[in-house]
Motif scaffolding. Structure first.
Motif, PDB file in Angstrom:
ATOM      1  N   HIS A 245      35.145 -35.354 -10.833  1.00 45.11           N
ATOM      2  CA  HIS A 245      35.926 -34.435  -9.996  1.00 45.11           C
ATOM      3  C   HIS A 245      36.337 -35.058  -8.665  1.00 45.11           C
ATOM      4  CE1 HIS A 245      34.785 -31.359 -12.872  1.00 45.11           C
ATOM      5  NE2 HIS A 245      33.511 -31.625 -12.662  1.00 45.11           N
ATOM      6  N   CYS A 246      35.904 -36.290  -8.426  1.00 51.38           N
ATOM      7  CA  CYS A 246      36.254 -36.962  -7.171  1.00 51.38           C
ATOM      8  C   CYS A 246      37.713 -37.413  -7.211  1.00 51.38           C
ATOM      9  CB  CYS A 246      35.328 -38.161  -6.946  1.00 51.38           C
ATOM     10  SG  CYS A 246      35.684 -39.089  -5.439  1.00 51.38           S
ATOM     11  N   ASP A 247      38.393 -37.328  -6.068  1.00 54.23           N
ATOM     12  CA  ASP A 247      39.817 -37.666  -5.994  1.00 54.23           C
ATOM     13  C   ASP A 247      40.072 -39.153  -5.764  1.00 54.23           C
ATOM     14  OD1 ASP A 247      40.520 -34.994  -6.337  1.00 54.23           O
ATOM     15  OD2 ASP A 247      40.462 -34.585  -4.175  1.00 54.23           O
ATOM     16  N   LEU A 248      39.046 -39.939  -5.462  1.00 52.63           N
ATOM     17  CA  LEU A 248      39.251 -41.355  -5.181  1.00 52.63           C
ATOM     18  C   LEU A 248      39.606 -42.117  -6.446  1.00 52.63           C
ATOM     19  CD1 LEU A 248      36.277 -42.079  -2.739  1.00 52.63           C
ATOM     20  CD2 LEU A 248      38.664 -41.617  -2.158  1.00 52.63           C
TER      21      LEU A 248
ATOM     22  N   CYS B 198      13.585 -19.622   8.959  1.00 56.05           N
ATOM     23  CA  CYS B 198      13.669 -21.038   8.599  1.00 56.05           C
ATOM     24  C   CYS B 198      14.981 -21.605   9.115  1.00 56.05           C
ATOM     25  CB  CYS B 198      13.567 -21.215   7.077  1.00 56.05           C
ATOM     26  SG  CYS B 198      14.963 -20.522   6.176  1.00 56.05           S
ATOM     27  N   ARG B 199      15.004 -22.903   9.302  1.00 57.80           N
ATOM     28  CA  ARG B 199      16.188 -23.603   9.777  1.00 57.80           C
ATOM     29  C   ARG B 199      16.420 -24.830   8.905  1.00 57.80           C
ATOM     30  NH1 ARG B 199      13.381 -21.765  14.242  1.00 57.80           N
ATOM     31  NH2 ARG B 199      14.571 -20.360  15.589  1.00 57.80           N
ATOM     32  N   TYR B 200      17.687 -25.173   8.692  1.00 58.01           N
ATOM     33  CA  TYR B 200      18.010 -26.329   7.855  1.00 58.01           C
ATOM     34  C   TYR B 200      19.330 -26.933   8.306  1.00 58.01           C
ATOM     35  CZ  TYR B 200      20.935 -22.939   5.303  1.00 58.01           C
ATOM     36  OH  TYR B 200      21.853 -21.970   4.963  1.00 58.01           O
ATOM     37  N   MET B 201      19.523 -28.196   7.954  1.00 63.92           N
ATOM     38  CA  MET B 201      20.749 -28.907   8.295  1.00 63.92           C
ATOM     39  C   MET B 201      21.129 -29.813   7.142  1.00 63.92           C
ATOM     40  SD  MET B 201      19.721 -32.169  10.666  1.00 63.92           S
ATOM     41  CE  MET B 201      18.630 -33.450  10.028  1.00 63.92           C
ATOM     42  N   GLN B 202      22.400 -30.157   7.068  1.00 62.69           N
ATOM     43  CA  GLN B 202      22.877 -31.126   6.087  1.00 62.69           C
ATOM     44  C   GLN B 202      22.833 -32.519   6.703  1.00 62.69           C
ATOM     45  OE1 GLN B 202      26.359 -30.121   3.882  1.00 62.69           O
ATOM     46  NE2 GLN B 202      26.860 -32.234   3.374  1.00 62.69           N
ATOM     47  N   ILE B 203      22.288 -33.480   5.946  1.00 60.08           N
ATOM     48  CA  ILE B 203      22.204 -34.859   6.440  1.00 60.08           C
ATOM     49  C   ILE B 203      23.614 -35.437   6.527  1.00 60.08           C
ATOM     50  CG2 ILE B 203      21.167 -37.112   6.081  1.00 60.08           C
ATOM     51  CD1 ILE B 203      19.177 -34.825   6.518  1.00 60.08           C
ATOM     52  N   PRO B 204      24.035 -35.972   7.671  1.00 59.25           N
ATOM     53  CA  PRO B 204      25.409 -36.479   7.804  1.00 59.25           C
ATOM     54  C   PRO B 204      25.639 -37.728   6.966  1.00 59.25           C
ATOM     55  CG  PRO B 204      24.116 -36.983   9.769  1.00 59.25           C
ATOM     56  CD  PRO B 204      23.270 -36.078   8.920  1.00 59.25           C
ATOM     57  N   SER B 205      26.886 -37.862   6.486  1.00 58.87           N
ATOM     58  CA  SER B 205      27.298 -39.033   5.701  1.00 58.87           C
ATOM     59  C   SER B 205      28.147 -39.991   6.515  1.00 58.87           C
ATOM     60  CB  SER B 205      28.080 -38.590   4.457  1.00 58.87           C
ATOM     61  OG  SER B 205      27.260 -37.863   3.574  1.00 58.87           O
ATOM     62  N   ALA B 206      28.483 -39.631   7.752  1.00 61.24           N
ATOM     63  CA  ALA B 206      29.288 -40.484   8.622  1.00 61.24           C
ATOM     64  C   ALA B 206      28.755 -40.378  10.038  1.00 61.24           C
ATOM     65  CB  ALA B 206      30.762 -40.064   8.571  1.00 61.24           C
ATOM     66  N   ALA B 207      28.936 -41.453  10.795  1.00 56.88           N
ATOM     67  CA  ALA B 207      28.413 -41.488  12.156  1.00 56.88           C
ATOM     68  C   ALA B 207      29.063 -40.427  13.032  1.00 56.88           C
ATOM     69  CB  ALA B 207      28.626 -42.878  12.755  1.00 56.88           C
ATOM     70  N   THR B 208      30.311 -40.062  12.710  1.00 58.77           N
ATOM     71  CA  THR B 208      31.031 -39.080  13.520  1.00 58.77           C
ATOM     72  C   THR B 208      30.754 -37.647  13.094  1.00 58.77           C
ATOM     73  OG1 THR B 208      32.936 -39.331  12.033  1.00 58.77           O
ATOM     74  CG2 THR B 208      32.878 -40.722  14.014  1.00 58.77           C
ATOM     75  N   GLU B 209      30.015 -37.457  12.001  1.00 58.15           N
ATOM     76  CA  GLU B 209      29.762 -36.116  11.483  1.00 58.15           C
ATOM     77  C   GLU B 209      28.734 -35.406  12.356  1.00 58.15           C
ATOM     78  OE1 GLU B 209      28.115 -34.136   7.327  1.00 58.15           O
ATOM     79  OE2 GLU B 209      29.081 -36.116   7.301  1.00 58.15           O
TER      80      GLU B 209
ATOM     81  N   SER C  89      31.120 -33.720  -3.743  1.00 54.77           N
ATOM     82  CA  SER C  89      32.421 -34.379  -3.593  1.00 54.77           C
ATOM     83  C   SER C  89      32.323 -35.895  -3.616  1.00 54.77           C
ATOM     84  CB  SER C  89      33.071 -33.935  -2.280  1.00 54.77           C
ATOM     85  OG  SER C  89      32.239 -34.273  -1.171  1.00 54.77           O
ATOM     86  N   LYS C  90      31.113 -36.436  -3.669  1.00 51.34           N
ATOM     87  CA  LYS C  90      30.935 -37.877  -3.637  1.00 51.34           C
ATOM     88  C   LYS C  90      31.433 -38.509  -4.952  1.00 51.34           C
ATOM     89  CE  LYS C  90      28.875 -37.717   0.349  1.00 51.34           C
ATOM     90  NZ  LYS C  90      29.485 -38.284   1.563  1.00 51.34           N
ATOM     91  N   PRO C  91      31.845 -39.779  -4.928  1.00 45.63           N
ATOM     92  CA  PRO C  91      32.382 -40.395  -6.147  1.00 45.63           C
ATOM     93  C   PRO C  91      31.331 -40.649  -7.225  1.00 45.63           C
ATOM     94  CG  PRO C  91      32.285 -41.988  -4.351  1.00 45.63           C
ATOM     95  CD  PRO C  91      31.984 -40.654  -3.756  1.00 45.63           C
ATOM     96  N   PHE C  92      30.059 -40.714  -6.851  1.00 44.05           N
ATOM     97  CA  PHE C  92      28.994 -40.963  -7.831  1.00 44.05           C
ATOM     98  C   PHE C  92      27.707 -40.390  -7.283  1.00 44.05           C
ATOM     99  CE2 PHE C  92      30.363 -44.847  -5.589  1.00 44.05           C
ATOM    100  CZ  PHE C  92      29.371 -44.930  -4.641  1.00 44.05           C
TER     101      PHE C  92
END
Length: 609
Positions: free
Chosen positions: A106-109, A162-173, A373-376
């Motif tokens: 389903h990835c667009d790359l 409870c509290r939670y966060m998504q781990i960033p995939s980019a330095a600017t995220e 959304s990741k390619p793999f």
């Protein structure tokens, strides 16, 4: 289980060697067969061969083969070598297999973009060479004992919710914390599952019940709150957003252990105090509908966390029997509801007087569909199942046990004669199933969160008194083992590896070779691509292959010597760090720092892609 004599172990080694010899013979026969089919017209021109097919069709056929078969075909002749080497699709197929990853259709790359990202990602993991480093302050601290990491979501239980966060995939995220508040007592939180966008929060609340016979008594209502991970609100695609049931009346303080896979949810209820020495309850729900599909009980403190092998098959380690129990979840109402496990694997027997205190399994990623959304993404079937094993012998002894999830599934076929659907099955002795597929290690640190993802295990930080230590990763990917062993073979053949650092001192019976990872042999699929490797390595790699290696057991916890053979590679960063805990996920390693009260105050993210 009878004592294992040296003769029995020697017999086992002979059988293992014979099986390996047969496997190699089959592989060689396969190579010869493929070569004869592809070159038949050279010897007997009787018509077109496979090589006469158009390149597009031939590529399509090769993409349907396992990546190992494609690598074998690459060595058949120049025509196939050139086709496979020049095909971006086939190179991507090969490197996915080498890395233990699965493509996301389903990835667009484009395939070329995916291959480029994949190669860069694997270089960084091999060199422990992160592409960015991010520090996250935890402004609402929570105890490390409540922290969890799943599907790239990190969270924990704090006062009032409870509290939670998504781990960033980019330095600017930007890091964004979400919060779910409740006035009830939280007993467990599982922050994330990819496919259903699900967050699970489990609470208990005491309630007084008045009866005419026994007078007032206290019962505990257990509630499973099904929220949407992306919003923190009740999940819109479930029939019941809260699954409620009453804990057994003997429970003074319920504790819950839970895992999900697909549409199934397994909960293990235990009385935390256990003064009544009642029992453990196991309940299996289909969380989308709230249907109770299976329930059974066991003696108190038999179970902790379940481990899913497939979406309808889960494993429960039983500390009372020292066995791994296989349970089948009914797929439809017409299927019979099991009242006992249908398959058992025995762990090594303990010395008289010793007891299993706890057996806690982890395996990430979880079984189930992937909708990211990741390619793999990492293949969950190939992931390592990691067990914390605590044994009581006057004091606690900690051990670590590693088994591929695929090996646990494979035992069902290999030892099908031990399966029973009517009576309680006879357990498969450890000496029969365990040594070829297991790796036992002793552990002085004890458990600290989940420390595995995929086939990688991040060793915990050293104990008090050691200020800094390198990041150390054990990788159980068999292809990685082959690559490092191939580098040793090259060196023995006289092909030098400049800058190699042979600093490892092998133990007796241990096969170790240490070298900078950028000098490692990368297999035929990488031939000609050496310019894509990093010029400088930020880690050292070594491979550990110990056939029938004995476990260090100075306190004689086990009745007999415990052997295991699963090989792995070890990579340690050149840089040193100071953390209280380390946790890996799909793309990163998280370094966690605590305060004096074991409250998490800071998270450092090392991202590898």
């Amino acid at each position: 289980m009878a004592a294992s004599s040296p003769e029995q172990h020697e017999s086992f080694e002979v059988r293992t060697v014979q099986q390996e010899a047969l496997r190699l013979q089959e592989m060689n026969r396969g190579r010869k067969l493929v070569k004869s089919l592809l070159t038949e017209t050279i010897v007997r021109p009787v018509g077109p061969t496979l090589l006469d097919l158009p390149l597009e069709i031939l590529t399509h056929i090769l993409l349907r083969l396992p990546f190992t078969s494609v690598v074998i075909c690459q060595g058949v002749n120049r025509h196939l070598y050139g086709l496979i080497f020049e095909s971006t699709e086939l190179q991507y197929h090969i490197h996915l297999g080498i890395s233990g990853l699965v493509d996301n259709p389903h990835c667009d790359l484009s395939i070329a973009e995916r291959l480029s990202l994949l190669l860069a990602r694997e270089r960084r993991w091999e060199g422990l060479d992160f592409d960015f480093h991010k520090v996250v302050d935890v402004i609402f601290p929570f105890k490390s004992s409540t922290a969890t990491l799943s599907a790239r979501i990190f969270g924990g239980v704090a006062v009032g919710g409870c509290r939670y966060m998504q781990i960033p995939s980019a330095a600017t995220e930007e890091v964004k914390w979400r919060e779910i508040r409740t006035e009830q007592t939280i007993v467990m939180e599982v922050p994330g599952f990819h496919e259903p966008d699900l967050h699970v929060l489990i609470t208990t609340q005491p309630r007084t019940v008045y009866t005419n016979v026994a007078g007032p008594r206290t019962v505990h209502d257990v509630r499973v709150h099904l929220n949407q991970l992306s919003t923190g609100k009740p999940h819109p695609n479930v029939r019941r957003t809260t699954i409620s049931f009453e804990a057994h009346e003997l429970f003074e303080e319920p504790r819950v252990f839970m895992r999900c896979a697909g549409d199934n949810m397994v909960l293990v209820l235990r009385d935390r105090r256990g003064r009544s020495m009642s029992f453990d309850q196991v309940l299996v729900y289909e969380w989308r509908t709230g249907e109770l599909k299976l329930t059974f009980s066991a003696p108190w403190r038999s179970y902790r966390y379940p481990l899913f092998l497939t979406t309808h098959l889960f494993l429960l380690p039983n500390v009372k029997t020292g066995e791994l129990e296989y349970w089948q979840i009914p797929k439809s109402p017409s299927e019979p509801t099991p009242s006992q496990p249908f398959f058992l694997l025995s762990l090594p027997r303990l010395r008289s007087g010793n007891t299993f205190q706890s057996i806690t399994p982890f395996a990430e990623p979880n079984i189930g569909p992937y909708n990211g959304s990741k390619p793999f993404h990492t293949n969950p079937r190939d992931a390592i199942a990691f067990f914390y094993v605590d044994i009581w012998w006057g004091r606690l002894n900690h051990f670590r046990l590693f088994i591929h999830r695929s090996s646990l599934i494979g035992c069902l076929d290999q030892f099908s004669a031990y399966t029973s659907l009517s009576d309680r099955p006879e357990p498969v002795p450890y000496d029969k199933w365990g040594p070829p597929v297991c790796r036992w290690l002793d552990d002085d640190q004890g458990p600290w969160l989940e420390t595995t993802f995929g086939q990688r295990y991040v060793t915990p930080p050293p104990g008090s008194g050691v200020r800094e230590a390198p990041l150390t990763v054990l990788d159980f990917n068999p292809i990685g083992v082959v690559k490092v062993l191939a580098a040793e073979k090259r060196l023995k053949a006289g092909v030098p590896n400049e800058g190699s650092r042979d600093t490892a001192q092998p133990e007796k019976g241990e096969h170790i070779w240490q070298l900078p990872v950028d000098n490692a042999e990368n297999g035929p699929a990488l031939e000609g691509r050496e310019n894509q490797l990093p010029r400088e390595s930020r880690s050292l790699a070594k491979v550990v292959v110990r056939p029938m290696s004995p476990l260090s057991d100075p306190d004689d916890c086990f009745e007999n010597t415990v052997y295991s053979s699963l090989p792995y590679t070890v990579r340690s960063s050149l840089e040193k760090y100071s953390f209280d805990g380390l946790i890996p996920d799909e793309e990163s390693i998280l370094g966690v720092r605590e305060d004096y009260d074991r409250q998490i105050r800071e998270i450092q993210i090392f991202h590898y892609g």
